[in-house]
Each structure stands twice: as structure tokens, then as C-alpha cells.
Design a protein around this motif. Structure first.
Motif, PDB file in Angstrom:
ATOM      1  N   ASN A  16     -11.893  -1.895  -2.128  1.00  0.00           N
ATOM      2  CA  ASN A  16     -10.570  -2.083  -1.507  1.00  0.00           C
ATOM      3  C   ASN A  16     -10.637  -2.485  -0.036  1.00  0.00           C
ATOM      4  O   ASN A  16      -9.853  -2.009   0.787  1.00  0.00           O
ATOM      5  CB  ASN A  16      -9.730  -0.811  -1.667  1.00  0.00           C
ATOM      6  CG  ASN A  16      -9.470  -0.467  -3.127  1.00  0.00           C
ATOM      7  OD1 ASN A  16      -9.123  -1.339  -3.924  1.00  0.00           O
ATOM      8  ND2 ASN A  16      -9.658   0.798  -3.488  1.00  0.00           N
ATOM      9  N   VAL A  17     -11.583  -3.359   0.274  1.00  0.00           N
ATOM     10  CA  VAL A  17     -11.670  -3.934   1.617  1.00  0.00           C
ATOM     11  C   VAL A  17     -11.220  -5.392   1.528  1.00  0.00           C
ATOM     12  O   VAL A  17     -11.773  -6.162   0.728  1.00  0.00           O
ATOM     13  CB  VAL A  17     -13.099  -3.856   2.180  1.00  0.00           C
ATOM     14  CG1 VAL A  17     -13.205  -4.620   3.497  1.00  0.00           C
ATOM     15  CG2 VAL A  17     -13.520  -2.406   2.378  1.00  0.00           C
ATOM     16  N   PRO A  18     -10.222  -5.797   2.309  1.00  0.00           N
ATOM     17  CA  PRO A  18      -9.764  -7.187   2.250  1.00  0.00           C
ATOM     18  C   PRO A  18     -10.885  -8.168   2.597  1.00  0.00           C
ATOM     19  O   PRO A  18     -11.671  -7.919   3.515  1.00  0.00           O
ATOM     20  CB  PRO A  18      -8.654  -7.249   3.301  1.00  0.00           C
ATOM     21  CG  PRO A  18      -8.218  -5.830   3.504  1.00  0.00           C
ATOM     22  CD  PRO A  18      -9.445  -4.995   3.277  1.00  0.00           C
ATOM     23  N   VAL A  19     -10.960  -9.256   1.881  1.00  0.00           N
ATOM     24  CA  VAL A  19     -11.924 -10.318   2.176  1.00  0.00           C
ATOM     25  C   VAL A  19     -11.166 -11.436   2.872  1.00  0.00           C
ATOM     26  O   VAL A  19     -10.319 -12.102   2.271  1.00  0.00           O
ATOM     27  CB  VAL A  19     -12.600 -10.833   0.892  1.00  0.00           C
ATOM     28  CG1 VAL A  19     -13.535 -12.001   1.215  1.00  0.00           C
ATOM     29  CG2 VAL A  19     -13.378  -9.710   0.206  1.00  0.00           C
ATOM     30  N   PHE A  20     -11.454 -11.628   4.161  1.00  0.00           N
ATOM     31  CA  PHE A  20     -10.762 -12.662   4.925  1.00  0.00           C
ATOM     32  C   PHE A  20     -11.123 -14.053   4.424  1.00  0.00           C
ATOM     33  O   PHE A  20     -10.316 -14.977   4.489  1.00  0.00           O
ATOM     34  CB  PHE A  20     -11.106 -12.552   6.411  1.00  0.00           C
ATOM     35  CG  PHE A  20     -10.516 -11.338   7.078  1.00  0.00           C
ATOM     36  CD1 PHE A  20      -9.252 -10.885   6.753  1.00  0.00           C
ATOM     37  CD2 PHE A  20     -11.233 -10.646   8.031  1.00  0.00           C
ATOM     38  CE1 PHE A  20      -8.700  -9.771   7.362  1.00  0.00           C
ATOM     39  CE2 PHE A  20     -10.700  -9.536   8.655  1.00  0.00           C
ATOM     40  CZ  PHE A  20      -9.424  -9.092   8.324  1.00  0.00           C
TER      41      PHE A  20
ATOM     42  N   VAL B 234     -12.733 -17.879  15.159  1.00  0.00           N
ATOM     43  CA  VAL B 234     -12.096 -16.719  15.785  1.00  0.00           C
ATOM     44  C   VAL B 234     -10.579 -16.888  15.819  1.00  0.00           C
ATOM     45  O   VAL B 234      -9.823 -15.928  15.561  1.00  0.00           O
ATOM     46  CB  VAL B 234     -12.644 -16.504  17.209  1.00  0.00           C
ATOM     47  CG1 VAL B 234     -11.772 -15.519  17.985  1.00  0.00           C
ATOM     48  CG2 VAL B 234     -14.071 -15.999  17.155  1.00  0.00           C
ATOM     49  N   ARG B 235     -10.117 -18.074  16.120  1.00  0.00           N
ATOM     50  CA  ARG B 235      -8.666 -18.295  16.200  1.00  0.00           C
ATOM     51  C   ARG B 235      -7.995 -18.115  14.846  1.00  0.00           C
ATOM     52  O   ARG B 235      -6.839 -17.685  14.764  1.00  0.00           O
ATOM     53  CB  ARG B 235      -8.400 -19.676  16.785  1.00  0.00           C
ATOM     54  CG  ARG B 235      -8.743 -19.744  18.271  1.00  0.00           C
ATOM     55  CD  ARG B 235      -8.641 -21.129  18.855  1.00  0.00           C
ATOM     56  NE  ARG B 235      -8.991 -21.104  20.277  1.00  0.00           N
ATOM     57  CZ  ARG B 235      -9.194 -22.182  21.020  1.00  0.00           C
ATOM     58  NH1 ARG B 235      -9.073 -23.395  20.472  1.00  0.00           N
ATOM     59  NH2 ARG B 235      -9.511 -22.057  22.298  1.00  0.00           N
ATOM     60  N   GLN B 236      -8.711 -18.413  13.776  1.00  0.00           N
ATOM     61  CA  GLN B 236      -8.179 -18.128  12.443  1.00  0.00           C
ATOM     62  C   GLN B 236      -8.097 -16.630  12.194  1.00  0.00           C
ATOM     63  O   GLN B 236      -7.118 -16.121  11.643  1.00  0.00           O
ATOM     64  CB  GLN B 236      -9.061 -18.761  11.365  1.00  0.00           C
ATOM     65  CG  GLN B 236      -8.945 -20.253  11.221  1.00  0.00           C
ATOM     66  CD  GLN B 236      -9.580 -20.735   9.930  1.00  0.00           C
ATOM     67  OE1 GLN B 236      -9.115 -20.418   8.842  1.00  0.00           O
ATOM     68  NE2 GLN B 236     -10.669 -21.486  10.067  1.00  0.00           N
ATOM     69  N   LEU B 237      -9.121 -15.905  12.650  1.00  0.00           N
ATOM     70  CA  LEU B 237      -9.166 -14.461  12.413  1.00  0.00           C
ATOM     71  C   LEU B 237      -8.133 -13.706  13.235  1.00  0.00           C
ATOM     72  O   LEU B 237      -7.665 -12.638  12.832  1.00  0.00           O
ATOM     73  CB  LEU B 237     -10.564 -13.925  12.720  1.00  0.00           C
ATOM     74  CG  LEU B 237     -11.659 -14.288  11.724  1.00  0.00           C
ATOM     75  CD1 LEU B 237     -13.010 -13.776  12.219  1.00  0.00           C
ATOM     76  CD2 LEU B 237     -11.350 -13.683  10.355  1.00  0.00           C
ATOM     77  N   LYS B 238      -7.786 -14.230  14.419  1.00  0.00           N
ATOM     78  CA  LYS B 238      -6.828 -13.538  15.278  1.00  0.00           C
ATOM     79  C   LYS B 238      -5.505 -13.308  14.539  1.00  0.00           C
ATOM     80  O   LYS B 238      -4.891 -12.236  14.666  1.00  0.00           O
ATOM     81  CB  LYS B 238      -6.598 -14.336  16.564  1.00  0.00           C
ATOM     82  CG  LYS B 238      -7.740 -14.264  17.538  1.00  0.00           C
ATOM     83  CD  LYS B 238      -7.557 -15.223  18.703  1.00  0.00           C
ATOM     84  CE  LYS B 238      -6.489 -14.780  19.652  1.00  0.00           C
ATOM     85  NZ  LYS B 238      -6.439 -15.631  20.867  1.00  0.00           N
ATOM     86  N   ALA B 239      -5.075 -14.294  13.779  1.00  0.00           N
ATOM     87  CA  ALA B 239      -3.839 -14.138  13.032  1.00  0.00           C
ATOM     88  C   ALA B 239      -3.984 -13.085  11.931  1.00  0.00           C
ATOM     89  O   ALA B 239      -3.077 -12.284  11.696  1.00  0.00           O
ATOM     90  CB  ALA B 239      -3.429 -15.487  12.414  1.00  0.00           C
ATOM     91  N   GLU B 240      -5.146 -13.061  11.275  1.00  0.00           N
ATOM     92  CA  GLU B 240      -5.387 -12.078  10.224  1.00  0.00           C
ATOM     93  C   GLU B 240      -5.421 -10.653  10.774  1.00  0.00           C
ATOM     94  O   GLU B 240      -4.928  -9.705  10.166  1.00  0.00           O
ATOM     95  CB  GLU B 240      -6.718 -12.382   9.508  1.00  0.00           C
ATOM     96  CG  GLU B 240      -6.774 -13.707   8.779  1.00  0.00           C
ATOM     97  CD  GLU B 240      -6.226 -13.617   7.374  1.00  0.00           C
ATOM     98  OE1 GLU B 240      -5.758 -12.521   6.991  1.00  0.00           O
ATOM     99  OE2 GLU B 240      -6.249 -14.635   6.679  1.00  0.00           O
TER     100      GLU B 240
END
Length: 320
Positions: free
Chosen positions: A232-236, A310-316
Motif C-alpha cells: 500500500n505504498v503509492p508508486v509515482f 523533480v518538478r513533476q514530483l513536486k505536484a505529487e
């Protein structure tokens, strides 16, 4: 850096009867056994131990809890060695720090730590704070902790699973991190003890899977995706590393490990392709020199690929 005393324990890491010694440090079985043995493999002084941790460890019950001062935690995993996961993790963490995100990195590979080499911190040792907790080292504005800071570079850590898990718990919960927006965990290859302990002990914000385009690597990457889903860990999403080699003479792209393998696999699994990192000799050279690409050539296309990631991950993650 101040030297820690053998009696204080951190130099008393032992490897089941094996004696390791150098001119700087000595590792022996007896002091560590007296200091706590399996319950304290890193030999840290015990006055700062959380009051109920030892009892819970004896019962073998995992307890999900936060790491003090850390807001978000992401795991970088590959489920297979040799795909450049640690290089990705370090450059990702450095790119996040350069985006204004207060970031740290924790090397959770007990047997084969790479972070000291990648950050140019080999030979340095962490200090202890007043509560006998490890103080992270700093490189290029990034806070870092690794088993590689606690043992000589050439010495193997010949531990069985129980010792491994106890040492991991100490690295997770007995490090004094400053206030961090993001902590990046560099996981070892596979889907075994370390991955299970981390997923059961921490509230992970999500995981990133690293793979090359090669089908052999992608088979293990799929296992990694499935592992995180089961716990149950989200996969980005997935990062495709070593995607293509651009000839420095003619500019032609050579797909050495195959073309768009990770991209197709992401579509098949219904997850995002977060980034596409080219195969470039400078990334390897920078890593070996202890100056990751994001630092060594921050405006180059390789570094920009990590900034885009990183910029993609910031939103996540919901961090600014």
C-alpha cells in the motif's frame, strides 16, 4: 570531525566474530555484544533510545511512525542492481534541494552503500548529538546519512537478517535530521528485508522505480511495482535510465539497451513515465568524482532531466 570512542560504541560494529581493523578504527565482537548485541548493532549509546522501541523490537512488531522533522519520504527503488538507482537518487535529491526544497538522503543499503562516494564524503564520520543520535553530514547543501560513514570503505558488513534489520531501524530512527521537506531513501536492490521493514515502519509518500529499457531489468522493475502496491505504498512512476547514447561526433542516438522499454512497460502497468535519463559518460565520471551531474554541470541537458523529474514530483508531493 570529532572521533567517536570505541567505548561509545559506534566503532564497535561487529560482523559475527570477524575482526576488522584499520589505523583509524577497530571493529571487534566483544564491545558490541556488551553494548547490546543484536538490539544495538551500531553500538550507539542507549540513553537516547525512544522509551518503547526496544520492547517493540523484541516482540518483532513493526510500528509505523514518522521520522522527526521530516515532512515527506519517498523511496527510490530498482528491484535490480546495476541500473543506476543510487546515481538517480542522489541527483534527484540534489535537484530537489536546488529547487528550494529542504532535502536529505538516507542510504538504506547496509551491504553496499554508495552515497559516501557519490557525494564525495568518503572517510568522514558523523558526530553524535547530546541525545546520542547520529548527526547527518552535508554535501552541496544536501543532508546525508549512510552505513558507509560508519565502516571502513573496504570492509564488508557480514550480517545476517536480524542484525541488518536492527541496524536499519537505528538509521531510520536514531538520526537527528534538521527540518526537511523531503527525505529520499536510496533502497538496495530487491524486494526483501529492507524494503519490507521500511514499508512497515514508515509512512512513505510514494516510491519511484528505476530501470533501464532492457527487458531483463524491466522484469525486476515490475516486481518492484507489484511489491509497493502490495504494501500500500503509492508508486509515482518509473524513471528510464540509460535510455540512449548520443554520439558525441555525429549526434546519432544509439539505443544500447533497447528503445522505449520502460515507456511501454509504464503504459502496460498504468503508471507514469517520470523521466528519461540518457546514457552519457559524464554522468558516470561525475559520480565517481563525488560531484554528481546536477552539481558538476547544473545547466547541462543531463542535469535538466533531473530538474524536470523533480518538478513533476513536486505536484505529487504537494511541496513547494
Amino acid at each position: 570531525m570529532s572521533k567517536l570512542q570505541c567505548s561509545a560504541g559506534i566503532r564497535s560494529v561487529f560482523c559475527y566474530g570477524t575482526l576488522f581493523s584499520t589505523s583509524r578504527r577497530a571493529f571487534t565482537t566483544l564491545p558490541s555484544l556488551k553494548a547490546g548485541g543484536h538490539e544495538n548493532p551500531l553500538g550507539l549509546p542507549r540513553s537516547g533510545t525512544p522509551p518503547n522501541l526496544a520492547a517493540r523490537m523484541k516482540r518483532g512488531l513493526p510500528e509505523k511512525r514518522p521520522i522527526p522533522n521530516v515532512s515527506k519520504i519517498i523511496a527510490v527503488s530498482s528491484a535490480k542492481g546495476g541500473v543506476g538507482k543510487s546515481t538517480i537518487a542522489v541527483n534527484l535529491a540534489l535537484a530537489a534541494a536546488r529547487e528550494g526544497i529542504s532535502t536529505g538522503i538516507l542510504d538504506t543499503d547496509i551491504y553496499g552503500p554508495s552515497i559516501p562516494t557519490l557525494l564525495g564524503l568518503e572517510g568522514l564520520e558523523p558526530e553524535l548529538d547530546s541525545s546520542n543520535r547520529l548527526v547527518p553530514l552535508t554535501a552541496y547543501g544536501l543532508k546525508a546519512m549512510s552505513m558507509g560513514f560508519l565502516v571502513p570503505q573496504a570492509s564488508p558488513v557480514a550480517w545476517r537478517g536480524l542484525m541488518l534489520q536492527k541496524a536499519l531501524n537505528q538509521l531510520l530512527f536514531e538520526v537527528t535530521w534538521p527540518k526537511l521537506d523531503l527525505l529520499v531513501l536510496d533502497l538496495p536492490p530487491g524486494t526483501g528485508d529492507v524494503q519490507l521493514t521500511i514499508s512497515q515502519s514508515l509512512e512513505l509518500s510514494g516510491a519511484i522505480i528505476v530501470s533501464t529499457p532492457q527487458d531483463l531489468a524491466l522484469r525486476d522493475a515490475v516486481r518492484g511495482v507489484d511489491f509497493f502496491k502490495k504494501v500500500n505504498v503509492p508508486v509515482f512512476g518509473m524513471v528510464q535510465n540509460m535510455s540512449a547514447f548520443i554520439c558525441t561526433n555525429c549526434g546519432h542516438a544509439h539505443d544500447i539497451f533497447g528503445l522505449d522499454g520502460a515507456k511501454r512497460k509504464c503504459a502496460e502497468l498504468g503508471i507514469k513515465l517520470l523521466g528519461d535519463i540518457p546514457l552519457h559518460p559524464q554522468i558516470c565520471t561525475d559520480a565517481d568524482a563525488g560531484r554528481p551531474t546536477v552539481v558538476a554541470n547544473s545547466e547541462g541537458p543531463q542535469a535538466q532531466a533531473f530538474t524536470t523529474l523533480v518538478r513533476q514530483l513536486k505536484a505529487e508531493l504537494g511541496v513547494d
